[in-house]
Design a protein around this motif. Structure first.
Motif, PDB file in Angstrom:
ATOM      1  N   GLU A  32       0.846  -1.188   0.000  1.00 46.05           N
ATOM      2  CA  GLU A  32       0.000   0.000   0.000  1.00 46.05           C
ATOM      3  C   GLU A  32       0.885   1.242   0.000  1.00 46.05           C
ATOM      4  O   GLU A  32       1.797   1.367   0.812  1.00 46.05           O
ATOM      5  N   VAL A  33       0.639   2.153  -0.912  1.00 47.35           N
ATOM      6  CA  VAL A  33       1.440   3.364  -1.069  1.00 47.35           C
ATOM      7  C   VAL A  33       0.662   4.534  -0.478  1.00 47.35           C
ATOM      8  O   VAL A  33      -0.420   4.883  -0.962  1.00 47.35           O
ATOM      9  N   LYS A  34       1.217   5.146   0.575  1.00 49.59           N
ATOM     10  CA  LYS A  34       0.591   6.323   1.178  1.00 49.59           C
ATOM     11  C   LYS A  34       1.020   7.558   0.399  1.00 49.59           C
ATOM     12  O   LYS A  34       2.180   7.680  -0.001  1.00 49.59           O
ATOM     13  N   THR A  35       0.077   8.478   0.202  1.00 44.17           N
ATOM     14  CA  THR A  35       0.372   9.703  -0.530  1.00 44.17           C
ATOM     15  C   THR A  35      -0.628  10.785  -0.156  1.00 44.17           C
ATOM     16  O   THR A  35      -1.492  10.568   0.693  1.00 44.17           O
ATOM     17  N   THR A  36      -0.512  11.938  -0.776  1.00 38.63           N
ATOM     18  CA  THR A  36      -1.449  13.043  -0.579  1.00 38.63           C
ATOM     19  C   THR A  36      -2.029  13.438  -1.924  1.00 38.63           C
ATOM     20  O   THR A  36      -1.416  13.223  -2.970  1.00 38.63           O
ATOM     21  N   ALA A  37      -3.229  14.053  -1.889  1.00 34.91           N
ATOM     22  CA  ALA A  37      -3.873  14.507  -3.116  1.00 34.91           C
ATOM     23  C   ALA A  37      -4.901  15.573  -2.775  1.00 34.91           C
ATOM     24  O   ALA A  37      -5.444  15.594  -1.671  1.00 34.91           O
ATOM     25  N   ASN A  38      -5.172  16.426  -3.743  1.00 35.47           N
ATOM     26  CA  ASN A  38      -6.256  17.386  -3.566  1.00 35.47           C
ATOM     27  C   ASN A  38      -7.607  16.673  -3.590  1.00 35.47           C
ATOM     28  O   ASN A  38      -8.475  16.956  -2.773  1.00 35.47           O
ATOM     29  N   TYR A  39      -7.768  15.763  -4.542  1.00 33.69           N
ATOM     30  CA  TYR A  39      -9.002  15.001  -4.673  1.00 33.69           C
ATOM     31  C   TYR A  39      -8.686  13.511  -4.671  1.00 33.69           C
ATOM     32  O   TYR A  39      -7.702  13.077  -5.254  1.00 33.69           O
ATOM     33  N   LEU A  40      -9.569  12.749  -4.041  1.00 33.63           N
ATOM     34  CA  LEU A  40      -9.502  11.298  -4.051  1.00 33.63           C
ATOM     35  C   LEU A  40     -10.813  10.782  -4.628  1.00 33.63           C
ATOM     36  O   LEU A  40     -11.887  11.107  -4.126  1.00 33.63           O
ATOM     37  N   PHE A  41     -10.725  10.012  -5.707  1.00 34.57           N
ATOM     38  CA  PHE A  41     -11.885   9.433  -6.361  1.00 34.57           C
ATOM     39  C   PHE A  41     -11.908   7.927  -6.106  1.00 34.57           C
ATOM     40  O   PHE A  41     -10.891   7.257  -6.270  1.00 34.57           O
ATOM     41  N   THR A  42     -13.076   7.417  -5.704  1.00 38.93           N
ATOM     42  CA  THR A  42     -13.260   5.975  -5.581  1.00 38.93           C
ATOM     43  C   THR A  42     -14.439   5.584  -6.464  1.00 38.93           C
ATOM     44  O   THR A  42     -15.498   6.198  -6.405  1.00 38.93           O
ATOM     45  N   SER A  43     -14.251   4.565  -7.277  1.00 39.51           N
ATOM     46  CA  SER A  43     -15.293   4.190  -8.234  1.00 39.51           C
ATOM     47  C   SER A  43     -16.401   3.357  -7.604  1.00 39.51           C
ATOM     48  O   SER A  43     -17.530   3.374  -8.077  1.00 39.51           O
TER      49      SER A  43
END
Length: 68
Positions: A32-43
């Motif tokens: 599992e790769v931890k990261t940051t993002a402005n938006y997270l989309f889950t389908s």
């Protein structure tokens, strides 16, 4: 623009000032790769596309969000 593929269903697309992550997985036999993002989309809500705990995000857009 940078497109990173972390395996299975999990991508991160980054620009100079903006990033999104798509479908972070869990329990599929990959790290599992931890990261940051402005938006997270889950389908959808299956474990292999909805591990929101590994991404630090500003806004989550998932199947229960009417705008998705």
């Amino acid at each position: 623009m940078l497109i990173e593929y972390f395996g299975h269903s999990y991508f991160k697309i980054s620009g100079k000032e903006f990033s999104i992550c798509l479908d972070p997985f869990s329990s599929v036999g990959l790290k599992e790769v931890k990261t940051t993002a402005n938006y997270l989309f889950t389908s959808h809500s299956h474990f292999d596309h909805n591990n929101v705990s590994i991404v630090k995000y500003e806004k989550l857009v998932d199947k229960s969000d009417n705008r998705f």
